[in-house]
Write an enzyme that holds these catalytic residues in place. Structure first.
Site, short mmCIF file in Angstrom:
data_model
loop_
_atom_site.label_atom_id
_atom_site.label_comp_id
_atom_site.label_asym_id
_atom_site.label_seq_id
_atom_site.Cartn_x
_atom_site.Cartn_y
_atom_site.Cartn_z
N ASP A 16 0.85 -1.19 0.00
CA ASP A 16 0.00 0.00 0.00
C ASP A 16 0.88 1.24 0.00
O ASP A 16 1.67 1.45 0.91
CB ASP A 16 -0.89 -0.02 1.25
CG ASP A 16 -1.77 1.21 1.35
OD1 ASP A 16 -2.92 1.14 0.91
OD2 ASP A 16 -1.31 2.26 1.88
N HIS B 126 -8.02 9.22 -1.76
CA HIS B 126 -7.38 9.29 -0.46
C HIS B 126 -8.24 9.95 0.61
O HIS B 126 -8.16 9.59 1.80
CB HIS B 126 -6.05 10.05 -0.58
CG HIS B 126 -5.02 9.65 0.42
ND1 HIS B 126 -3.70 9.50 0.13
CD2 HIS B 126 -5.12 9.35 1.74
CE1 HIS B 126 -3.02 9.13 1.21
NE2 HIS B 126 -3.87 9.05 2.20
N TYR C 199 2.83 9.97 -0.48
CA TYR C 199 3.97 9.41 0.23
C TYR C 199 5.28 9.71 -0.51
O TYR C 199 6.36 9.52 0.04
CB TYR C 199 3.84 7.90 0.40
CG TYR C 199 2.63 7.43 1.16
CD1 TYR C 199 1.85 8.30 1.92
CD2 TYR C 199 2.24 6.09 1.11
CE1 TYR C 199 0.73 7.86 2.60
CE2 TYR C 199 1.12 5.63 1.80
CZ TYR C 199 0.36 6.53 2.53
OH TYR C 199 -0.75 6.08 3.20
N LYS D 168 -2.95 5.67 -4.35
CA LYS D 168 -4.08 6.55 -4.08
C LYS D 168 -4.03 7.84 -4.89
O LYS D 168 -2.94 8.35 -5.20
CB LYS D 168 -4.15 6.88 -2.58
CG LYS D 168 -4.14 5.64 -1.69
CD LYS D 168 -4.12 6.02 -0.22
CE LYS D 168 -3.87 4.80 0.64
NZ LYS D 168 -2.46 4.38 0.63
#
Length: 327
Positions: A59, A126, A64, A93
């Site tokens: 994930d 998200h 990120y 996401k």
């Protein structure tokens, strides 16, 4: 416990959760997931260790800022013959700055390029609140101390995500941080429903009503922050460092993290712990050869409810803010 056959496409003619299976021997997908909120060398080494340990569900997310490293490490493992692409289940996401339907396909193509794959297994929205788009590199557009949001309706964003499935760019779509009313609105206003809702769940914050609702509607619940973000110096959350937990650790000869992950798997959600330490990565997968008895399960279930950890307070005044507003 959720079986391995728990993630699906959003094809109109197939409403059950049997289209996409994550096969990992006799291990269910629930405890074979790893969230990757780390960058650079740490991210690369964590993935190599995780694949070699047996993890198959990874994930990540645009925000990120590590999709390039994630893709590089997984592709290397494939080239080494340690795993096939078909046995990897990759989740990423759509970030809040890309809610405009005109941006969805473009940014997904950019994410695919960064990952180095021609499809994404699961693509999540998200957060239901959109942010103003300045440029792709600015994740939180600020005006002083306030995040600049947009008025894009997440329903319009969802419809653009449905097109990605039709184009073959993603296999499945879902949401993250959505409440029951917001998930229900998607179901009512769209030709497909989310296959996953990824939300904060940990002992002390179990979101039973939301989990029951999703289960009733055939939506898999993924649990982020499944341990409650333990902090040894702050001795928080209290349950994780309690005498009761020490008793369970001694009784089952497992770590506190293993006991909690086993508990959440039995609860019927998919915990996605963050781990970079090779020992922790291996321990997080090693939860299939013991079972919590009913008395201990009830004790964990009886942990006093706590406040959520991830609040997105900076956008709490937005119409689509999904959490309880503190007075």
């Amino acid at each position: 416990m959720i079986s391995a056959r728990c993630l699906t496409t959003c094809d109109d003619d197939e409403e059950d959760n049997s289209r996409v299976a994550l096969i990992l021997g006799d291990k269910p997908v629930c405890a074979c997931s790893l969230t990757l909120q780390m960058k650079g060398y740490q991210c690369l080494t964590a993935i190599h260790c995780a694949v070699e340990t047996g993890f198959r569900h990874f994930d990540t997310a645009f925000c990120y800022e590590n999709e390039k490293e994630v893709g590089e490490a997984i592709r290397t493992q494939i080239q080494m013959g340690n795993v096939s692409r078909e046995n990897i289940f990759l989740t990423t996401k759509l970030w809040n700055t890309h809610h405009d339907p005109r941006d969805v396909r473009r940014i997904c193509e950019k994410q695919l390029e960064a990952l180095g794959f021609d499809y994404i297994d699961l693509y999540l929205m998200h957060f239901p609140v959109g942010y103003k788009h300045m440029c792709d590199e600015i994740l939180q557009p600020m005006d002083g101390n306030k995040v600049q949001t947009s008025d894009v309706d997440y329903i319009d964003t969802w419809h653009a995500m449905e097109e990605l499935v039709k184009l073959g760019m993603v296999r499945s779509i879902g949401v993250s941080n959505f409440n029951m009313e917001q998930v229900q609105r998607i179901i009512q206003c769209s030709s497909s429903k989310p296959v996953v809702n990824q939300v904060e769940i940990w002992p002390g914050f179990m979101q039973k009503d939301l989990v029951d609702y999703c289960r009733y509607n055939g939506i898999v619940v993924t649990a982020y922050a499944p341990l409650g973000q333990p902090d040894r110096e702050m001795h928080s959350p209290i349950y994780f460092f309690s005498e009761g937990m020490r008793r369970l650790v001694k009784k089952y000869k497992r770590t506190a993290a293993q006991i909690v992950l086993r508990y959440l798997v039995d609860y019927g959600v998919v915990p996605i712990p963050k781990a970079g330490n090779p020992l922790h990565i291996k321990q997080n997968l090693n939860i299939f050869d013991f079972q919590l008895n009913e008395v201990d399960t009830r004790a964990l279930r009886g942990i006093k409810p706590k406040d959520r950890l991830v609040k997105f307070d900076e956008v709490k005044d937005h119409t689509f803010y999904p959490f309880e507003r503190e007075e």
